[in-house]
Write an enzyme that holds these catalytic residues in place. Structure first.
Site, PDB file in Angstrom:
ATOM      1  N   CYS A  88       1.502  -1.170   0.081  1.00  0.00           N
ATOM      2  CA  CYS A  88       0.596   0.081  -0.082  1.00  0.00           C
ATOM      3  C   CYS A  88       0.879   1.621   0.189  1.00  0.00           C
ATOM      4  O   CYS A  88       0.255   2.011  -0.527  1.00  0.00           O
ATOM      5  CB  CYS A  88      -1.062   0.047   0.680  1.00  0.00           C
ATOM      6  SG  CYS A  88      -1.959  -1.372   1.364  1.00  0.00           S
ATOM      7  N   ASN A 121     -10.561  -0.275  -0.056  1.00  0.00           N
ATOM      8  CA  ASN A 121      -8.553  -0.566   0.722  1.00  0.00           C
ATOM      9  C   ASN A 121      -8.690  -0.705  -0.967  1.00  0.00           C
ATOM     10  O   ASN A 121      -8.304  -1.525  -0.973  1.00  0.00           O
ATOM     11  CB  ASN A 121      -7.776  -1.717   1.869  1.00  0.00           C
ATOM     12  CG  ASN A 121      -6.268  -1.226   1.679  1.00  0.00           C
ATOM     13  OD1 ASN A 121      -6.053  -1.223   0.859  1.00  0.00           O
ATOM     14  ND2 ASN A 121      -6.265  -1.376   2.430  1.00  0.00           N
ATOM     15  N   HIS A 166      -3.029   7.258   2.792  1.00  0.00           N
ATOM     16  CA  HIS A 166      -3.864   5.711   2.325  1.00  0.00           C
ATOM     17  C   HIS A 166      -4.645   5.400   3.429  1.00  0.00           C
ATOM     18  O   HIS A 166      -5.137   5.478   4.233  1.00  0.00           O
ATOM     19  CB  HIS A 166      -2.683   4.188   2.752  1.00  0.00           C
ATOM     20  CG  HIS A 166      -3.061   3.325   2.370  1.00  0.00           C
ATOM     21  ND1 HIS A 166      -3.591   2.972   0.887  1.00  0.00           N
ATOM     22  CD2 HIS A 166      -3.693   2.614   3.012  1.00  0.00           C
ATOM     23  CE1 HIS A 166      -3.993   1.848   1.305  1.00  0.00           C
ATOM     24  NE2 HIS A 166      -3.916   0.767   2.506  1.00  0.00           N
TER      25      HIS A 166
HETATM   26  N1  COA Z   1     -18.027  -8.847  10.207  1.00  0.00           N
HETATM   27  C1  COA Z   1     -18.956  -9.585  11.417  1.00  0.00           C
HETATM   28  N2  COA Z   1     -18.072  -9.379  12.476  1.00  0.00           N
HETATM   29  C2  COA Z   1     -16.491  -9.075  12.055  1.00  0.00           C
HETATM   30  C3  COA Z   1     -15.759  -9.374  10.796  1.00  0.00           C
HETATM   31  C4  COA Z   1     -17.022  -8.940  10.097  1.00  0.00           C
HETATM   32  N3  COA Z   1     -15.935  -8.384   8.534  1.00  0.00           N
HETATM   33  N4  COA Z   1     -14.307  -9.391  10.726  1.00  0.00           N
HETATM   34  C5  COA Z   1     -14.063  -9.676  12.215  1.00  0.00           C
HETATM   35  N5  COA Z   1     -15.189  -9.802  13.071  1.00  0.00           N
HETATM   36  C6  COA Z   1     -15.221 -10.251  14.496  1.00  0.00           C
HETATM   37  C7  COA Z   1     -13.873 -11.079  14.922  1.00  0.00           C
HETATM   38  O1  COA Z   1     -14.228 -12.545  14.546  1.00  0.00           O
HETATM   39  C8  COA Z   1     -14.462 -11.005  16.388  1.00  0.00           C
HETATM   40  O2  COA Z   1     -15.614 -11.953  16.751  1.00  0.00           O
HETATM   41  P1  COA Z   1     -14.699 -12.788  18.432  1.00  0.00           P
HETATM   42  O3  COA Z   1     -14.852 -11.455  18.979  1.00  0.00           O
HETATM   43  O4  COA Z   1     -16.158 -12.760  18.272  1.00  0.00           O
HETATM   44  O5  COA Z   1     -13.722 -13.189  17.929  1.00  0.00           O
HETATM   45  C9  COA Z   1     -14.446  -9.257  16.120  1.00  0.00           C
HETATM   46  O6  COA Z   1     -15.308  -9.238  15.525  1.00  0.00           O
HETATM   47  C10 COA Z   1     -13.657  -7.968  16.777  1.00  0.00           C
HETATM   48  O7  COA Z   1     -12.370  -8.610  15.516  1.00  0.00           O
HETATM   49  P2  COA Z   1     -11.550  -7.945  15.605  1.00  0.00           P
HETATM   50  O8  COA Z   1     -10.687  -8.295  14.809  1.00  0.00           O
HETATM   51  O9  COA Z   1     -10.926  -7.470  16.741  1.00  0.00           O
HETATM   52  O10 COA Z   1     -11.989  -6.319  15.444  1.00  0.00           O
HETATM   53  P3  COA Z   1     -10.957  -5.302  14.262  1.00  0.00           P
HETATM   54  O11 COA Z   1     -11.778  -4.103  15.761  1.00  0.00           O
HETATM   55  O12 COA Z   1      -9.877  -5.048  14.947  1.00  0.00           O
HETATM   56  O13 COA Z   1     -11.775  -4.924  13.759  1.00  0.00           O
HETATM   57  C11 COA Z   1     -10.448  -4.988  11.166  1.00  0.00           C
HETATM   58  C12 COA Z   1     -10.675  -5.569  12.729  1.00  0.00           C
HETATM   59  C13 COA Z   1      -9.880  -5.960  10.541  1.00  0.00           C
HETATM   60  C14 COA Z   1     -11.142  -3.753  11.054  1.00  0.00           C
HETATM   61  C15 COA Z   1      -9.220  -3.818  12.054  1.00  0.00           C
HETATM   62  O14 COA Z   1      -8.509  -4.951  12.488  1.00  0.00           O
HETATM   63  C16 COA Z   1      -7.983  -2.926  11.328  1.00  0.00           C
HETATM   64  O15 COA Z   1      -8.904  -2.380  10.353  1.00  0.00           O
HETATM   65  N6  COA Z   1      -6.735  -3.693  10.950  1.00  0.00           N
HETATM   66  C17 COA Z   1      -6.633  -2.630  10.042  1.00  0.00           C
HETATM   67  C18 COA Z   1      -6.606  -3.428   8.434  1.00  0.00           C
HETATM   68  C19 COA Z   1      -6.208  -3.340   7.871  1.00  0.00           C
HETATM   69  O16 COA Z   1      -6.165  -1.792   7.181  1.00  0.00           O
HETATM   70  N7  COA Z   1      -5.323  -3.599   6.418  1.00  0.00           N
HETATM   71  C20 COA Z   1      -4.498  -2.783   5.562  1.00  0.00           C
HETATM   72  C21 COA Z   1      -3.813  -2.209   6.094  1.00  0.00           C
HETATM   73  S1  COA Z   1      -2.969  -1.207   4.932  1.00  0.00           S
END
Ligand code: COA
Length: 337
Positions: free
Chosen positions: A121, A294, A264
């Site tokens: 990215c 993204n 980004h």
């Molecule tokens: N829909 C519903 N529930 C979801 C889900 C979805 N698409 N994806 C994950 N969950 C659930 C998980 O399974 C978890 O459930 P649990 O509590 O029963 O185990 C819960 O939501 C929380 O998961 P978590 O991973 O803690 O969520 P989060 O708040 O960290 O959000 C992201 C997840 C991926 C949105 C976040 O971590 C993020 O944006 N990270 C950066 C990603 C990124 O920018 N990547 C590219 C970088 S260039």
């Protein structure tokens, strides 16, 4: 507010921009039918409502071509005027030849260098900073810099933790040499990488590491993005904060000297958290993830192009671009548009 780069003889100015988003749209409601998720969860955790998906015969170089032709038109240049082509992408048309050569062929030009940049990215920022060097040293006059991604090929649509995040698209800049920094220049740039975070965001195959496995099997997950979401989230916020602080320290600028932050577009929450920690006004951030998701290396030229089109960003304004991505890599550019 003079930085060292304004003393240079040659300056790198954005002459034209173009972007392309594929026709097909995958909404959060569509995602609800594919995995166990909800529109509310996706919007609340990421700010995303829909993403564009390329059709089966649309390659990264095809999308790059569409964005590039618009950028060339806006800069009032022809493909023959280009001296160098740089394409940032994490999933090229083919391993070889590179996508920049494919784009060169589609632009009907020959006999200039064409190079792919692989920095996930942050790829577009890496590519633009390389272009800046070639222009500042007086070697080249006009350079095409593109970010293009068909991320749906590397997205596992059975994994709800990643598949809701990514979309396809392309963005292109034509940057040209000019002598007056007041008419556009890049003041400051940073590039960085944190290889120790490689396991937080990766794709295994194709690649020598995967091919050299004794018992080589390729499952869907091997060819798709694997991510430790929380780790990436925290590091992304830290990168934004550190890069912003370094830019201010190196240049003597303050937040009031920056008209727009074009980051980004990884997650709206990452950007809001940055604003809170760094005390940077949210009103000066280009939030553009809602309709695109993204798009990795395409995200910065895409959101910059769209913000100019919407009349938000104007000529002569100071723009700070910051990216972070797999690697993990990061980079920033402070420029006068
Ligand atoms: N829909 C519903 N529930 C979801 C889900 C979805 N698409 N994806 C994950 N969950 C659930 C998980 O399974 C978890 O459930 P649990 O509590 O029963 O185990 C819960 O939501 C929380 O998961 P978590 O991973 O803690 O969520 P989060 O708040 O960290 O959000 C992201 C997840 C991926 C949105 C976040 O971590 C993020 O944006 N990270 C950066 C990603 C990124 O920018 N990547 C590219 C970088 S260039």
């Amino acid at each position: 507010m003079k930085t060292n780069s304004t003393l240079n003889k040659h300056h790198c100015r954005i002459g034209g921009m173009g972007y392309y988003l594929p026709e097909k749209i995958l909404t959060n409601q569509d995602m609800e039918k594919i995995v166990d998720t909800s529109d509310e969860w996706i919007k609340q955790r990421t700010g995303i409502e829909s993403r564009h998906i390329a059709n089966a015969n649309e390659l990264p170089s095809d999308m790059a071509l569409k964005a590039s032709l618009k950028a060339l038109e806006q800069s009032q240049l022809k493909p023959e005027d280009l001296d160098f082509i740089l394409v940032a992408t994490l999933y090229p048309d083919r391993i070889m030849p590179n996508t920049a050569c494919e784009l060169q062929k589609k632009l009907n030009i020959s006999n200039i260098p064409a190079l792919d940049i692989s920095a996930a990215c942050s790829g577009f920022i890496y590519a633009l900073s390389i272009a800046n060097q070639y222009i500042q040293t007086g070697i080249y006059k006009n350079i095409l810099v593109v970010g293009t991604e068909t991320l749906h090929h590397v997205t596992d649509y059975t994994d709800r933790t990643t598949c809701v995040l990514f979309g396809d698209g392309a963005g292109a800049f034509v940057v040209s040499r000019n002598t007056n920094p007041e008419q556009g220049c890049i003041y400051h740039q940073t590039l960085n990488a944190y290889g120790e975070f490689g396991e937080a965001l990766y794709i295994s195959a194709p690649g020598a590491r995967h091919s050299s496995k004794k018992e080589r099997t390729t499952e869907k997950k091997d060819t798709c993005i694997q991510m430790d979401g929380q780790k990436v989230f925290k590091k992304a916020v830290q990168i934004l904060c550190d890069t912003y602080t370094k830019t201010l320290e190196d240049t003597g600028y303050t937040s009031t000297d920056i008209d727009w932050l074009v980051p980004h577009q990884a997650n709206e929450r990452i950007l809001k958290k940055f604003c809170k920690i760094a005390n940077f006004p949210e009103e000066k951030v280009i939030f553009d993830i809602k309709e695109t998701g993204n798009t990795s290396s395409a995200s910065i030229p895409l959101s910059m192009g769209r913000a100019v089109e919407q009349g938000k960003i104007k000529r002569s304004q100071n723009i700070l671009m910051i990216a972070m991505g797999g690697g993990m890599t990061s980079g920033s550019l402070l420029l006068k548009y």
